[in-house]
Scaffold this motif. Sequence first.
Motif, mmCIF file in Angstrom:
data_model
loop_
_atom_site.group_PDB
_atom_site.id
_atom_site.type_symbol
_atom_site.label_atom_id
_atom_site.label_comp_id
_atom_site.label_asym_id
_atom_site.label_seq_id
_atom_site.Cartn_x
_atom_site.Cartn_y
_atom_site.Cartn_z
ATOM 1 N N GLU A 1 0.829 -1.197 0.000
ATOM 2 C CA GLU A 1 0.000 0.000 0.000
ATOM 3 C C GLU A 1 0.866 1.252 0.000
ATOM 4 N N SER A 2 0.317 2.319 -0.553
ATOM 5 C CA SER A 2 0.971 3.624 -0.532
ATOM 6 C C SER A 2 -0.089 4.707 -0.626
ATOM 7 N N GLY A 3 0.332 5.947 -0.379
ATOM 8 C CA GLY A 3 -0.579 7.072 -0.536
ATOM 9 C C GLY A 3 -1.130 7.642 0.746
ATOM 10 N N GLY A 4 -0.816 7.009 1.870
ATOM 11 C CA GLY A 4 -1.283 7.545 3.130
ATOM 12 C C GLY A 4 -0.540 8.819 3.499
ATOM 13 N N GLY A 5 -1.010 9.475 4.545
ATOM 14 C CA GLY A 5 -0.360 10.698 4.998
ATOM 15 C C GLY A 5 -1.229 11.468 5.951
ATOM 16 N N LEU A 6 -0.841 12.716 6.154
ATOM 17 C CA LEU A 6 -1.564 13.621 7.052
ATOM 18 C C LEU A 6 -2.387 14.594 6.209
ATOM 19 N N VAL A 7 -3.660 14.716 6.545
ATOM 20 C CA VAL A 7 -4.543 15.594 5.782
ATOM 21 C C VAL A 7 -5.513 16.268 6.739
ATOM 22 N N GLN A 8 -5.944 17.452 6.381
ATOM 23 C CA GLN A 8 -6.928 18.139 7.209
ATOM 24 C C GLN A 8 -8.323 17.591 6.938
ATOM 25 N N ALA A 9 -9.169 17.726 7.915
ATOM 26 C CA ALA A 9 -10.559 17.306 7.758
ATOM 27 C C ALA A 9 -11.162 17.998 6.535
ATOM 28 N N GLY A 10 -11.904 17.221 5.758
ATOM 29 C CA GLY A 10 -12.482 17.733 4.522
ATOM 30 C C GLY A 10 -11.621 17.495 3.306
ATOM 31 N N GLY A 11 -10.390 17.087 3.536
ATOM 32 C CA GLY A 11 -9.472 16.845 2.444
ATOM 33 C C GLY A 11 -9.632 15.464 1.831
ATOM 34 N N SER A 12 -8.727 15.170 0.893
ATOM 35 C CA SER A 12 -8.794 13.915 0.147
ATOM 36 C C SER A 12 -7.434 13.227 0.111
ATOM 37 N N LEU A 13 -7.481 11.924 -0.014
ATOM 38 C CA LEU A 13 -6.289 11.114 -0.251
ATOM 39 C C LEU A 13 -6.666 9.986 -1.195
ATOM 40 N N ARG A 14 -5.684 9.529 -1.951
ATOM 41 C CA ARG A 14 -5.890 8.371 -2.806
ATOM 42 C C ARG A 14 -4.865 7.309 -2.440
ATOM 43 N N LEU A 15 -5.354 6.201 -1.935
ATOM 44 C CA LEU A 15 -4.490 5.082 -1.589
ATOM 45 C C LEU A 15 -4.350 4.159 -2.788
ATOM 46 N N SER A 16 -3.168 3.573 -2.909
ATOM 47 C CA SER A 16 -2.906 2.581 -3.941
ATOM 48 C C SER A 16 -2.414 1.299 -3.297
ATOM 49 N N CYS A 17 -2.690 0.195 -3.942
ATOM 50 C CA CYS A 17 -2.223 -1.107 -3.472
ATOM 51 C C CYS A 17 -1.715 -1.863 -4.687
ATOM 52 N N ALA A 18 -0.405 -2.026 -4.753
ATOM 53 C CA ALA A 18 0.219 -2.729 -5.870
ATOM 54 C C ALA A 18 0.408 -4.196 -5.507
ATOM 55 N N ALA A 19 0.019 -5.067 -6.422
ATOM 56 C CA ALA A 19 0.058 -6.497 -6.170
ATOM 57 C C ALA A 19 1.052 -7.192 -7.079
ATOM 58 N N SER A 20 1.649 -8.231 -6.565
ATOM 59 C CA SER A 20 2.510 -9.095 -7.371
ATOM 60 C C SER A 20 2.308 -10.520 -6.889
ATOM 61 N N GLY A 21 2.632 -11.467 -7.738
ATOM 62 C CA GLY A 21 2.438 -12.859 -7.369
ATOM 63 C C GLY A 21 1.414 -13.522 -8.266
ATOM 64 N N ARG A 22 0.509 -14.284 -7.662
ATOM 65 C CA ARG A 22 -0.469 -14.996 -8.489
ATOM 66 C C ARG A 22 -1.403 -14.009 -9.166
#
Length: 127
Positions: free
Chosen positions: A6-27
Motif C-alpha cells: 500500500e501507498s498514498g497515506g499521509g496527514l490531511v486536514q478534515a475535509g481533504g482527500s487522499l488516494r491510496l494505492s495497493c500494488a500487487a505481485s504474485g499470483r
Amino acid sequence: QVQLVESGGGLVQAGGSLRLSCAASGRTFGSYPMGWFRQAPGVEREFVAGISWSGGSTYYADSVKGRFTISRDNAKNTVYLQMNSLKPENTAVYYCATAKIPFGSGWYRSSTEYIDWGQGTQVTVCS
C-alpha cells in the motif's frame, strides 16, 4: 500467494482527500476480489470497501458510502481507494487484502474471507 504494498497515506486536514494505492505481485491479481480495511488503535480491523475481480461490482461500509470510492486496474495489478471529505474518525492504518476465492461473486466484508494482506499505510486526519 500475492504480495501487496500500500501507498498514498499521509496527514490531511478534515475535509481533504487522499488516494491510496495497493500494488500487487504474485499470483493472478485479476482473478481475485479485493478489499480495503482499516484499523485504529484499540479497535478491531474493520471493512471499508470491496470490489469484485472484474471491477464491475463495488460495496462499502455505511460510514464511508458516498465519500470513498474503490477501483482497480487489472492491467496494472493495482487497486485504489479514493477518499474524499475525510473526517478525524477516519484516522487509521489502511490495509488492502485479497479475497480467498478466485472469481468469487460474493460481498466479502469479514477479514476472515481474505488471505493476503499488505503492511498498511497510515492515514491521519486532523481537525
